[in-house]
Design a protein around this motif. Structure first.
Motif, PDB file in Angstrom:
ATOM      1  N   TYR A  11      23.510  47.678 -18.586  1.00 42.99           N
ATOM      2  CA  TYR A  11      23.070  48.913 -19.229  1.00 42.99           C
ATOM      3  C   TYR A  11      22.885  49.903 -18.085  1.00 42.99           C
ATOM      4  O   TYR A  11      21.920  49.765 -17.331  1.00 42.99           O
ATOM      5  CB  TYR A  11      21.751  48.698 -19.970  1.00 42.99           C
ATOM      6  N   ALA A  16      22.360  42.921 -17.000  1.00 45.04           N
ATOM      7  CA  ALA A  16      21.669  42.009 -17.916  1.00 45.04           C
ATOM      8  C   ALA A  16      22.317  40.632 -17.968  1.00 45.04           C
ATOM      9  O   ALA A  16      21.665  39.644 -18.267  1.00 45.04           O
ATOM     10  CB  ALA A  16      21.633  42.617 -19.314  1.00 45.04           C
ATOM     11  N   GLY A  37      14.455  38.541 -22.834  1.00 49.47           N
ATOM     12  CA  GLY A  37      15.018  39.356 -21.756  1.00 49.47           C
ATOM     13  C   GLY A  37      15.951  38.607 -20.825  1.00 49.47           C
ATOM     14  O   GLY A  37      16.430  39.164 -19.840  1.00 49.47           O
ATOM     15  N   ALA A  38      16.262  37.341 -21.127  1.00 49.38           N
ATOM     16  CA  ALA A  38      17.140  36.554 -20.248  1.00 49.38           C
ATOM     17  C   ALA A  38      18.588  37.045 -20.299  1.00 49.38           C
ATOM     18  O   ALA A  38      19.382  36.720 -19.422  1.00 49.38           O
ATOM     19  CB  ALA A  38      17.081  35.078 -20.637  1.00 49.38           C
ATOM     20  N   GLY A  39      18.905  37.808 -21.336  1.00 46.43           N
ATOM     21  CA  GLY A  39      20.267  38.343 -21.446  1.00 46.43           C
ATOM     22  C   GLY A  39      21.081  37.693 -22.558  1.00 46.43           C
ATOM     23  O   GLY A  39      22.285  37.924 -22.667  1.00 46.43           O
ATOM     24  N   GLU A 157      19.620  34.277 -32.393  1.00 49.73           N
ATOM     25  CA  GLU A 157      18.239  33.944 -32.764  1.00 49.73           C
ATOM     26  C   GLU A 157      17.994  33.919 -34.270  1.00 49.73           C
ATOM     27  O   GLU A 157      17.196  34.709 -34.793  1.00 49.73           O
ATOM     28  CB  GLU A 157      17.264  34.918 -32.087  1.00 49.73           C
ATOM     29  N   GLN A 189      15.624  31.005 -28.683  1.00 46.58           N
ATOM     30  CA  GLN A 189      14.466  30.826 -27.801  1.00 46.58           C
ATOM     31  C   GLN A 189      13.789  29.513 -28.124  1.00 46.58           C
ATOM     32  O   GLN A 189      13.119  28.928 -27.293  1.00 46.58           O
ATOM     33  CB  GLN A 189      13.457  31.947 -28.066  1.00 46.58           C
TER      34      GLN A 189
HETATM   35  P1  ATP Z   1      15.413  38.909 -26.465  1.00 48.45           P
HETATM   36  O1  ATP Z   1      15.262  37.543 -26.996  1.00 48.45           O
HETATM   37  O2  ATP Z   1      14.124  39.568 -26.157  1.00 48.45           O
HETATM   38  O3  ATP Z   1      16.368  39.769 -27.243  1.00 48.45           O
HETATM   39  P2  ATP Z   1      17.538  38.418 -24.643  1.00 48.45           P
HETATM   40  O4  ATP Z   1      17.585  37.174 -23.842  1.00 48.45           O
HETATM   41  O5  ATP Z   1      18.410  38.499 -25.822  1.00 48.45           O
HETATM   42  O6  ATP Z   1      16.053  38.690 -25.030  1.00 48.45           O
HETATM   43  P3  ATP Z   1      18.673  40.925 -23.856  1.00 48.45           P
HETATM   44  O7  ATP Z   1      18.186  41.595 -25.084  1.00 48.45           O
HETATM   45  O8  ATP Z   1      20.096  40.614 -23.727  1.00 48.45           O
HETATM   46  O9  ATP Z   1      17.847  39.571 -23.633  1.00 48.45           O
HETATM   47  O10 ATP Z   1      18.184  41.785 -22.604  1.00 48.45           O
HETATM   48  C1  ATP Z   1      18.574  41.482 -21.257  1.00 48.45           C
HETATM   49  C2  ATP Z   1      18.107  42.568 -20.322  1.00 48.45           C
HETATM   50  O11 ATP Z   1      18.742  43.790 -20.622  1.00 48.45           O
HETATM   51  C3  ATP Z   1      16.610  42.849 -20.390  1.00 48.45           C
HETATM   52  O12 ATP Z   1      16.152  43.111 -19.099  1.00 48.45           O
HETATM   53  C4  ATP Z   1      16.522  44.078 -21.265  1.00 48.45           C
HETATM   54  O13 ATP Z   1      15.402  44.845 -20.920  1.00 48.45           O
HETATM   55  C5  ATP Z   1      17.803  44.814 -20.900  1.00 48.45           C
HETATM   56  N1  ATP Z   1      18.279  45.605 -22.046  1.00 48.45           N
HETATM   57  C6  ATP Z   1      18.571  45.158 -23.277  1.00 48.45           C
HETATM   58  N2  ATP Z   1      18.993  46.152 -24.077  1.00 48.45           N
HETATM   59  C7  ATP Z   1      18.961  47.274 -23.330  1.00 48.45           C
HETATM   60  C8  ATP Z   1      19.295  48.657 -23.560  1.00 48.45           C
HETATM   61  N3  ATP Z   1      19.756  49.067 -24.741  1.00 48.45           N
HETATM   62  N4  ATP Z   1      19.125  49.514 -22.535  1.00 48.45           N
HETATM   63  C9  ATP Z   1      18.675  49.102 -21.335  1.00 48.45           C
HETATM   64  N5  ATP Z   1      18.355  47.830 -21.042  1.00 48.45           N
HETATM   65  C10 ATP Z   1      18.494  46.917 -22.020  1.00 48.45           C
END
Ligand code: ATP
Length: 230
Positions: A11, A16, A37-39, A157, A189
Motif C-alpha cells: 500500500y 504488506a 495485520g500479518a498480511g 476469515e 486467525q
Molecule cells: P486482518 O486479519 O486484521 O485483516 P491481515 O493478516 O489480513 O489482518 P492485512 O489486512 O493484509 O492483514 O494487512 C497487512 C498490512 O497492510 C497491515 O500492516 C495493514 O495495516 C496494512 N494495510 C491493509 N490495508 C491497507 C490499506 N488499505 N492501506 C494501507 N495499509 C493497509
C-alpha cells in the motif's frame, strides 16, 4: 494448481506481503494462519486480482494471472469470499445466487448444491440478504462464490465475528467441499479450526511465510502454540 512465487504486495510505501511463495495443489485445502495485520487479506486479495500494487507471479495451472483484471481471474476460476461477507442486501438469497451464477445464467443444479450445503439458505431463499444474520450472510457469500464453479475457492476469515455454533456449521461445509474435491485456500486467525481441516498450512508473520508444513507440524511449533492455540 494455484501457485504464488515471490509475491509482494504494498500500500504505497507499506509492504504488506513479502516474497510469499505458496501452493494450493488441486483438490487440497491449504490454510494460511497469522495474526491481525500479518498480511493474510492482502495476500488473497492480490491472488484474486482485487489488490493491484504487487510484484511476483501468481500461476493458475501454469498460466500467469497476476496482471489480469479481476473479472478475467474470476472467469478462469479463482473466487474470493472476502472478509466482511459481500452480499447484495436488498436482493433475496435466491437472487444473490442467481446474480453470481456462471456467465449470469441461472443454474438450478448449482443453486440446489448450495442449498444442500447450507440448508439454512434454502429455508431463507426468499428473504432479503441484508436482513440475515452474520453467519447466514457468510454462508450466502460462500454460496455466491460457488455459483461461479471456481477451480480454487479463496476464503478470507470465514469464522470472523461468528458464534462458535455457526463457525461449526461453516467449517462442516468447508470440510464437505474439500471432500468433494474443491481446491480451497483458507485464511484464518483461528488456528485450531483451520488446522483441523487443512492438508497443509503456512504461518504468515509480518507479511512473510514464517513456517510451512502439515497441520500436525504447525500445531507442534512453539510459535503457533503460544500465539494461536492458547
Ligand atoms: P486482518 O486479519 O486484521 O485483516 P491481515 O493478516 O489480513 O489482518 P492485512 O489486512 O493484509 O492483514 O494487512 C497487512 C498490512 O497492510 C497491515 O500492516 C495493514 O495495516 C496494512 N494495510 C491493509 N490495508 C491497507 C490499506 N488499505 N492501506 C494501507 N495499509 C493497509
Amino acid at each position: 494448481m494455484l501457485q504464488t512465487s515471490r509475491l509482494c504486495a504494498s500500500y504505497r510505501a507499506i509492504q504488506a506481503v513479502r516474497d510469499v511463495s505458496i501452493e494450493v495443489p488441486d483438490g487440497s485445502l491449504v490454510a494460511v494462519l497469522g495474526a491481525n495485520g500479518a498480511g493474510k487479506s492482502t495476500l488473497v486479495r492480490s491472488i484474486a486480482g482485487v489488490h493491484r500494487q504487487k510484484t511476483g507471479t501468481v500461476l493458475l495451472d501454469g498460466t500467469p494471472i497476476q496482471s489480469m483484471p479481476l473479472h478475467k481471474i474470476t472467469r478462469l476460476g479463482v473466487a474470493l469470499v472476502p472478509e466482511g461477507r459481500h452480499v447484495v442486501a436488498p436482493l433475496t438469497v435466491a437472487e444473490n445466487l442467481a446474480l453470481s451464477s456462471y456467465a449470469g445464467r441461472s443454474d438450478q443444479a448449482l443453486e440446489d448444491r448450495v442449498y444442500d450445503l447450507f440448508p439454512r439458505l434454502a429455508e431463507r431463499r426468499d428473504q432479503a440478504a441484508g436482513l440475515m444474520s452474520g453467519g447466514e450472510q457468510q454462508m450466502l457469500a460462500m454460496g455466491r462464490a460457488l455459483m461461479t464453479r471456481p477451480r480454487v475457492l479463496l476464503l478470507d476469515e470465514p469464522s470472523m465475528g461468528l458464534a462458535p455454533s455457526i463457525i461449526s456449521v461453516i467449517y462442516e461445509a468447508i470440510a464437505a467441499l474439500h471432500a468433494e474435491g474443491q481446491s480451497i485456500l483458507l485464511i484464518e486467525q483461528d488456528a485450531t479450526r483451520a488446522l483441523a481441516v487443512a492438508d497443509h498450512a503456512y504461518l504468515l508473520q509480518r507479511g512473510e511465510v514464517r513456517m510451512a508444513g502439515t497441520p500436525a507440524e504447525l500445531a507442534q511449533s512453539d510459535d503457533i502454540k503460544k500465539a494461536y492455540l492458547g
